[in-house]
Design a protein around this motif. Structure first.
Motif, PDB file in Angstrom:
ATOM      1  N   PRO A 190       2.324  -4.843   1.243  1.00 14.26           N
ATOM      2  CA  PRO A 190       2.754  -5.240   2.590  1.00 14.26           C
ATOM      3  C   PRO A 190       3.313  -6.730   2.654  1.00 14.26           C
ATOM      4  N   LYS A 191       4.035  -6.938   3.592  1.00 12.84           N
ATOM      5  CA  LYS A 191       4.213  -8.418   3.799  1.00 12.84           C
ATOM      6  C   LYS A 191       3.176  -9.204   4.231  1.00 12.84           C
ATOM      7  N   PRO A 192       3.030 -10.499   3.971  1.00 13.39           N
ATOM      8  CA  PRO A 192       1.992 -11.371   4.433  1.00 13.39           C
ATOM      9  C   PRO A 192       1.819 -11.049   5.964  1.00 13.39           C
ATOM     10  N   GLY A 193       0.516 -11.030   6.543  1.00 11.91           N
ATOM     11  CA  GLY A 193       0.410 -10.934   7.775  1.00 11.91           C
ATOM     12  C   GLY A 193       0.155  -9.348   8.247  1.00 11.91           C
ATOM     13  N   SER A 194       0.815  -8.523   7.728  1.00 12.63           N
ATOM     14  CA  SER A 194       0.686  -7.221   7.979  1.00 12.63           C
ATOM     15  C   SER A 194      -0.679  -6.672   8.352  1.00 12.63           C
ATOM     16  N   TYR A 195      -0.657  -5.729   9.198  1.00 12.86           N
ATOM     17  CA  TYR A 195      -1.970  -5.157   9.732  1.00 12.86           C
ATOM     18  C   TYR A 195      -2.164  -3.796   9.929  1.00 12.86           C
ATOM     19  N   GLU A 202      -1.557   1.426  15.009  1.00  5.73           N
ATOM     20  CA  GLU A 202      -0.637   0.492  14.728  1.00  5.73           C
ATOM     21  C   GLU A 202      -0.507   0.197  13.153  1.00  5.73           C
ATOM     22  N   ASP A 203       0.712   0.127  12.424  1.00  6.99           N
ATOM     23  CA  ASP A 203       0.705   0.034  11.045  1.00  6.99           C
ATOM     24  C   ASP A 203       1.817  -0.735  10.814  1.00  6.99           C
ATOM     25  N   THR A 204       1.696  -2.111  10.366  1.00  4.73           N
ATOM     26  CA  THR A 204       2.882  -2.776  10.048  1.00  4.73           C
ATOM     27  C   THR A 204       3.109  -2.748   8.417  1.00  4.73           C
ATOM     28  N   THR A 205       2.469  -2.002   7.731  1.00  2.00           N
ATOM     29  CA  THR A 205       2.263  -2.028   6.294  1.00  2.00           C
ATOM     30  C   THR A 205       3.376  -1.198   5.813  1.00  2.00           C
ATOM     31  N   ASP A 206       3.926  -0.453   6.502  1.00  2.00           N
ATOM     32  CA  ASP A 206       4.997   0.697   6.181  1.00  2.00           C
ATOM     33  C   ASP A 206       4.134   2.008   5.407  1.00  2.00           C
ATOM     34  N   GLY A 207       2.998   2.358   5.894  1.00  3.29           N
ATOM     35  CA  GLY A 207       2.346   3.300   5.306  1.00  3.29           C
ATOM     36  C   GLY A 207       1.459   3.109   3.981  1.00  3.29           C
ATOM     37  N   LEU A 208       1.055   2.103   3.841  1.00  4.56           N
ATOM     38  CA  LEU A 208       0.513   1.788   2.694  1.00  4.56           C
ATOM     39  C   LEU A 208      -1.206   2.000   2.874  1.00  4.56           C
ATOM     40  N   PHE A 209      -1.454   3.343   2.761  1.00  3.43           N
ATOM     41  CA  PHE A 209      -2.824   3.970   2.741  1.00  3.43           C
ATOM     42  C   PHE A 209      -3.059   4.737   1.554  1.00  3.43           C
ATOM     43  N   ASP A 210      -4.200   4.887   0.985  1.00  2.00           N
ATOM     44  CA  ASP A 210      -4.335   5.755  -0.127  1.00  2.00           C
ATOM     45  C   ASP A 210      -5.667   6.504   0.201  1.00  2.00           C
ATOM     46  N   ALA A 211      -5.388   7.944   0.031  1.00  2.00           N
ATOM     47  CA  ALA A 211      -6.421   8.741   0.479  1.00  2.00           C
ATOM     48  C   ALA A 211      -6.888   9.579  -0.884  1.00  2.00           C
ATOM     49  N   ILE A 212      -6.144   9.179  -1.954  1.00  2.00           N
ATOM     50  CA  ILE A 212      -6.297  10.266  -3.156  1.00  2.00           C
ATOM     51  C   ILE A 212      -7.115   9.397  -4.212  1.00  2.00           C
TER      52      ILE A 212
END
Length: 245
Positions: free
Chosen positions: A175-180, A93-103
């Motif tokens: 992300p929006k508040p409460g995103s996970y 699950e991801d409610t952040t719309d893809g906010l990941f950083d592997a760089i």
């Protein structure tokens, strides 16, 4: 507890706690369990390293995860690979719309001082500015690990854009508040977290609290999104099945 648990059965929750800004955390996440990581105010930034808890020589491989999935940006359905072609975590699950950083990597004391100024223990005591490197080394030491076990980390709740071919720029997107973000352990995983500002962040040193909710997950089915996300994912899950056979 800092936020409500959406779509979670309360009797499935194993552990529920707040990780304060600047703090570090580690735990073995058992195969089949899920960890939900929530940013209450939308300002969270969390760095993670993780390993096969039964054999820590097997660990997260950021380069392979990007290469195998043909994408440096992650999200729901994607998986996080070890260098042995097995899955450590699935992103269920991801409610952040893809906010990941592997760089971008992690911070160290020099970077923290350059970006945020003086913040040592001598001047501000227990509120001193922690870096990812310091936090990770302390937590890894609890498991008999050290500098040689440091690996490229993944950062949650932030994104780095690549501009003009090679220039890295920290995205202003939040992300929006409460995103996970929810991670399912596909083997017993030693997870180590550092809750400090993103390595490219500037301004005020004021890391935000995040909530960590460990809970039991439903059994993986044949139509599972992560298993079927790509042919590469299917092969990796077959590798996991062989490992546990």
């Amino acid at each position: 507890m800092i936020t409500e648990h959406k779509n979670l059965k309360l009797d499935s929750i194993i552990l529920d706690e707040v990780l304060p800004g600047g703090a570090r955390w580690s735990k073995i996440i058992k195969r089949g369990d899920k960890l939900r990581i929530t940013t209450e105010d939308g300002l969270g930034s969390l760095s993670a390293m993780f390993y096969n808890a039964d054999n820590t020589a097997e660990r997260f491989n950021s380069a392979d995860t990007v290469k195998i999935q043909y994408n440096a940006y992650f999200g729901k359905g994607r998986v996080l690979y070890s260098e042995l072609g097995r899955v450590l975590f699935s992103i269920t699950e991801d409610t952040t719309d893809g906010l990941f950083d592997a760089i971008a990597g992690i911070s160290n004391p020099r970077i923290i001082k350059e970006r945020f100024g003086e913040g040592d223990f001598e001047h501000i005591r227990n509120r001193y500015y922690k870096s990812d490197r310091e936090n990770f080394l302390v937590e890894l030491g609890k498991y008999g690990m050290g500098k040689r076990d440091m690996i490229p980390a993944i950062n949650f709740f932030r994104k780095v854009d690549v501009k003009e071919g090679s220039r890295l720029e920290l995205s202003s997107q939040r992300p929006k508040p409460g995103s996970y973000i929810e991670l399912r352990a596909e083997m017993n995983v030693l997870l180590v977290l550092s809750n400090t500002p993103h390595v490219m962040e500037e301004g005020e040193y004021n890391p935000s609290n995040v909530q960590l909710t460990l809970h039991k997950a439903d059994p993986v089915t044949e139509d599972d999104l992560c298993v079927n996300f790509s042919p590469q994912s299917k092969r990796a899950f077959i590798n996991n099945a062989r490992y546990f056979a």
